[in-house]
Design a protein around this motif. Sequence first.
Motif, mmCIF file in Angstrom:
data_model
loop_
_atom_site.group_PDB
_atom_site.id
_atom_site.type_symbol
_atom_site.label_atom_id
_atom_site.label_comp_id
_atom_site.label_asym_id
_atom_site.label_seq_id
_atom_site.Cartn_x
_atom_site.Cartn_y
_atom_site.Cartn_z
ATOM 1 N N UNK A 157 0.778 -1.227 0.000
ATOM 2 C CA UNK A 157 0.000 0.000 0.000
ATOM 3 C C UNK A 157 0.812 1.279 0.000
ATOM 4 N N UNK A 158 2.145 1.196 -0.167
ATOM 5 C CA UNK A 158 2.964 2.397 -0.121
ATOM 6 C C UNK A 158 3.134 2.990 -1.507
ATOM 7 N N UNK A 159 3.146 4.310 -1.557
ATOM 8 C CA UNK A 159 3.335 5.025 -2.816
ATOM 9 C C UNK A 159 4.563 5.900 -2.658
ATOM 10 N N UNK A 160 5.579 5.624 -3.463
ATOM 11 C CA UNK A 160 6.797 6.407 -3.314
ATOM 12 C C UNK A 160 6.967 7.417 -4.419
ATOM 13 N N UNK B 3 -1.367 6.866 6.057
ATOM 14 C CA UNK B 3 -0.099 7.211 6.700
ATOM 15 C C UNK B 3 0.772 8.007 5.762
ATOM 16 N N UNK B 162 6.606 9.482 1.431
ATOM 17 C CA UNK B 162 6.062 8.162 1.094
ATOM 18 C C UNK B 162 4.690 8.096 1.745
ATOM 19 N N UNK B 163 3.675 7.747 0.977
ATOM 20 C CA UNK B 163 2.333 7.681 1.561
ATOM 21 C C UNK B 163 1.846 6.245 1.538
ATOM 22 N N UNK B 164 0.846 5.968 2.358
ATOM 23 C CA UNK B 164 0.291 4.616 2.406
ATOM 24 C C UNK B 164 -1.207 4.710 2.509
ATOM 25 N N UNK B 165 -1.879 3.931 1.680
ATOM 26 C CA UNK B 165 -3.342 3.799 1.731
ATOM 27 C C UNK B 165 -4.104 5.067 1.378
#
Lengths: 174, 174
Positions: A157-160, B3, B162-165
């Motif tokens: 679920x991480x977006x870098x 997150x 870095x983002x998540x969900x």
Amino acid sequence: DDLYCKFSFVYGQDWVPTAGLEEGISQITSKSSVLPTTLVWNLPIDITFKSTNPFGWPQIVLSVYGPDFFGHDVVRGYGAVHVPFVPGRHKRTIAMFVPESTSRLQQLTSWFTGRRPEFTDPKVVAQGEGREVTRVRSQGFVTVCFNVMTKDLHKLGYDVGSAQGPGPQGFHSF
Amino acid sequence: MAELHLFGQIEGGSGFPQRRLFCKWGLHAGAAWTLLAGAGAGQTQLDDPQVDDVAHWGHPLDMHLATKGLQGWPRLLLEVWHVDGWGRPGLAGYGVCHVPSAPGCHRVTCVTWRPRGTRAQRLLGTGGPQLRVPEVTAAGAGDRFRLSTESAGTVTLELGVVTRNMGRYGVALG
């Protein structure tokens, strides 16, 4: 002239290195007699980490040492940078700094004896705590080139994001 | 809960009339955000640059935030201070910059300003006027009416997000 570099990796509690060297020392290098006058180490780094949490993303800590006027080995600079998290090729230029003693007398005696102020553990450079009491002099830069690959970040679920600027994404493999 | 991880460095400051600088930083965010791990505020080392006129701090940032909403996106409040030859700190500038919202690596240049004070204060005072509660006037947009300021130098930050969900909640960050 005659500088060598030590590198090490600092990472959080959720990270574990699984392969590769965590620390190393380079050769002792000097400037060439022909321009450009940069010092070349060309030290290859190869390391693999495993983690459950991006917090504590690894940083590479560099310490550069060299002889002073009397021949003693003194620290010439400390620096640290985060390993980039975007997959691809990255070049980072790190500013290096040297701790400075607060009293003039100490600066004079350390110039003679060769015992300059240094950090007992260079990994302090990778942390934010305790930096407010340090006085430093910044001198010099070190360039590090990274090639980064990640696995399963997107699955969790991480977006870098993607790399800024032109990069190898434009090339197709044949 | 979505997150956000923030990695990076407060690289350095330039363009200030003084060279020996340090920076105090703090993260401010709305009520929907919680800091799960990492220091939310700190102070860099004091740098006395030898090579050029840029004070290099290289202060590492590593924060893990969780959020229930998009309002109050985190901002970094920066206070740059200079130290004169006698060791007295004086304010060099305040700056606010939002944490970049797009995942990836960003090079952020934050401009700073300092309060101007009356002509008498400028002639007689040491170090210049400072805000008593910098968080209120600097972090928010509400209370700046009647404050006269002058421009100061810039602070360079290397921020990685870095983002998540976020995608799960239908948020497009770019």
